[in-house]
Design a protein around this motif. Structure first.
Motif, mmCIF file in Angstrom:
data_model
loop_
_atom_site.group_PDB
_atom_site.id
_atom_site.type_symbol
_atom_site.label_atom_id
_atom_site.label_comp_id
_atom_site.label_asym_id
_atom_site.label_seq_id
_atom_site.Cartn_x
_atom_site.Cartn_y
_atom_site.Cartn_z
ATOM 1 N N SER A 131 1.026 -1.591 -0.374
ATOM 2 C CA SER A 131 -0.281 0.005 -0.034
ATOM 3 C C SER A 131 0.719 0.526 0.105
ATOM 4 C CB SER A 131 -0.887 -0.017 1.459
ATOM 5 O OG SER A 131 -0.090 -0.180 2.600
ATOM 6 N N PRO A 132 0.590 2.074 -0.662
ATOM 7 C CA PRO A 132 1.161 3.521 -0.538
ATOM 8 C C PRO A 132 1.730 4.219 0.781
ATOM 9 C CG PRO A 132 -0.818 3.921 -1.789
ATOM 10 C CD PRO A 132 -0.656 2.718 -0.831
ATOM 11 N N LYS A 134 4.329 7.186 3.352
ATOM 12 C CA LYS A 134 5.323 7.963 3.395
ATOM 13 C C LYS A 134 6.532 7.814 4.090
ATOM 14 C CE LYS A 134 3.054 12.495 3.311
ATOM 15 N NZ LYS A 134 1.537 11.872 3.465
ATOM 16 N N GLU A 155 9.041 6.730 -5.240
ATOM 17 C CA GLU A 155 8.175 6.656 -6.004
ATOM 18 C C GLU A 155 7.226 5.873 -5.821
ATOM 19 O OE1 GLU A 155 8.869 6.592 -10.201
ATOM 20 O OE2 GLU A 155 10.451 8.154 -9.794
ATOM 21 N N PHE A 156 7.680 4.162 -6.142
ATOM 22 C CA PHE A 156 6.718 3.011 -5.131
ATOM 23 C C PHE A 156 6.282 3.471 -3.717
ATOM 24 C CE2 PHE A 156 6.866 -1.064 -3.596
ATOM 25 C CZ PHE A 156 5.929 -1.258 -4.380
ATOM 26 N N SER A 157 7.265 3.585 -3.183
ATOM 27 C CA SER A 157 6.564 3.825 -1.664
ATOM 28 C C SER A 157 5.750 4.896 -1.650
ATOM 29 C CB SER A 157 7.742 4.223 -0.353
ATOM 30 O OG SER A 157 8.967 3.718 -0.245
ATOM 31 N N GLN A 158 5.182 5.811 -2.373
ATOM 32 C CA GLN A 158 4.792 6.740 -2.415
ATOM 33 C C GLN A 158 2.708 6.140 -3.318
ATOM 34 O OE1 GLN A 158 5.665 10.081 -3.827
ATOM 35 N NE2 GLN A 158 6.807 10.595 -2.283
ATOM 36 N N THR A 159 3.650 5.191 -4.324
ATOM 37 C CA THR A 159 1.829 4.465 -4.680
ATOM 38 C C THR A 159 2.017 3.315 -4.584
ATOM 39 O OG1 THR A 159 3.888 3.838 -6.781
ATOM 40 C CG2 THR A 159 3.058 6.037 -7.483
ATOM 41 N N GLY A 188 1.930 -0.900 -4.949
ATOM 42 C CA GLY A 188 2.141 -2.053 -6.132
ATOM 43 C C GLY A 188 2.140 -2.510 -5.909
#
Ligand code: MN
Length: 291
Positions: A50-51, A53, A112-116, A118
């Motif tokens: 899950s996304p 911060k 980027e991956f942490s924020q989105t 997937g």
């Protein structure tokens, strides 16, 4: 045709830090001779994150005496080490880090991956160094997908990460002869891989299923260990299949490991612990957003 000696799987997932849900497919603690020069393989995912911060992953820790190789299939991994190496790798990319005489590093999900969030899937291998190279200077090879040559097969494709396949040569620099191929087969493909006679040969399936050398069917997260004699491996895919081939010349040197250090003798392990505690493997700035 190379025969399958045995197959191997892991039904016991564990977390490496808070970023990597892994199954250890093999380790030099269980099988060392048949997998040399490979020491260990962790298969992370497939998982859905899950996304957030935060920067999930594993904080600063040392290594000495081998290389860590990370292949990202899905997601994004950021690395930083005390020898100045670092980078972000994503789907199709490979990070080939030589710990050699020692370093400390941090491994985290990319920003980027942490924020989105997937899908996340990767493999980390520990590749042993020959005795004469264990104290070599640390090195970082960030290998982009675009640098990896792709060979068309009858019924699939093969990407040469290290070593060679036919005319195609992989970008990774290695200390001993190694072949590392990312292989994709279409359902119904039936083909022979040509491999060097006398080398270690391992076939690991990420997804799909494949019958290896007419004897053993592998499904997801299973590995076949083949005999070293012979130059052909037959692969028959029952469905679309993603697999990793690992080959190489066995080192035939003693292995003594403890935690993040793998050397040839117990005395060298004590020395590694001392050197780490004395700060000789360096220090590093943490990755932004890590705890
Ligand atoms: Mn590590």
């Amino acid at each position: 045709m190379k025969k399958v000696l045995f197959t191997q799987r892991s039904d016991f997932p564990h977390w490496v830090g808070d970023g990597f849900p892994v199954r250890t497919i093999f380790s030099y603690n269980d099988i060392a001779k048949e997998t040399s020069p490979f020491l260990l393989m962790d298969y992370a995912g497939p998982a859905e994150f899950s996304p957030t911060k935060q920067r999930r992953g594993v904080g600063s820790h040392p290594h000495r005496g081998f290389e860590t190789v990370t292949i990202v299939y899905d997601g994004q991994v950021e690395h930083r080490d005390s020898a100045g190496g670092g980078g972000v790798i994503q789907s199709g990319d490979v990070q080939w880090m030589t710990a050699g005489s020692g370093l400390v590093h941090e491994e985290r999900h990319g920003k980027e991956f942490s924020q989105t969030g997937g899908p996340f899937e990767m493999i980390q291998l520990w590749v042993n160094l020959p005795k004469k190279d264990k104290m070599t200077s640390p090195r970082y090879q960030g290998i982009k997908s675009s640098q990896i040559p792709q060979v068309e097969l009858a019924g699939g494709q093969l990407r040469v990460i290290a070593g060679e396949y036919g005319e195609a040569k992989g970008p990774a620099k290695t200390f001993s002869p190694i072949n590392m191929w990312d292989v994709r087969l279409k359902a119904g493909a039936n083909l022979e891989l040509m491999v060097p006679n006398g080398h270690t040969a391992l076939v690991f399936v990420l997804s799909g299923n494949v019958v290896v050398s007419e004897s053993h069917q592998l499904i997801s997260a299973e590995m076949a260990v083949l005999e070293t004699a012979g130059e052909k491996i037959q692969l028959k895919a029952g469905e679309d299949t993603k697999l990793l081939f690992l080959g190489g010349q066995a080192l035939n040197e003693p292995i003594v490991g403890h935690g993040p250090f793998v050397m040839n003798t117990t005395a060298e392990i004590y020395q590694a612990m001392k050197d780490f505690e004395a700060g000789k493997m360096g220090d590093m700035e943490p990755i932004e957003g890590s705890d």
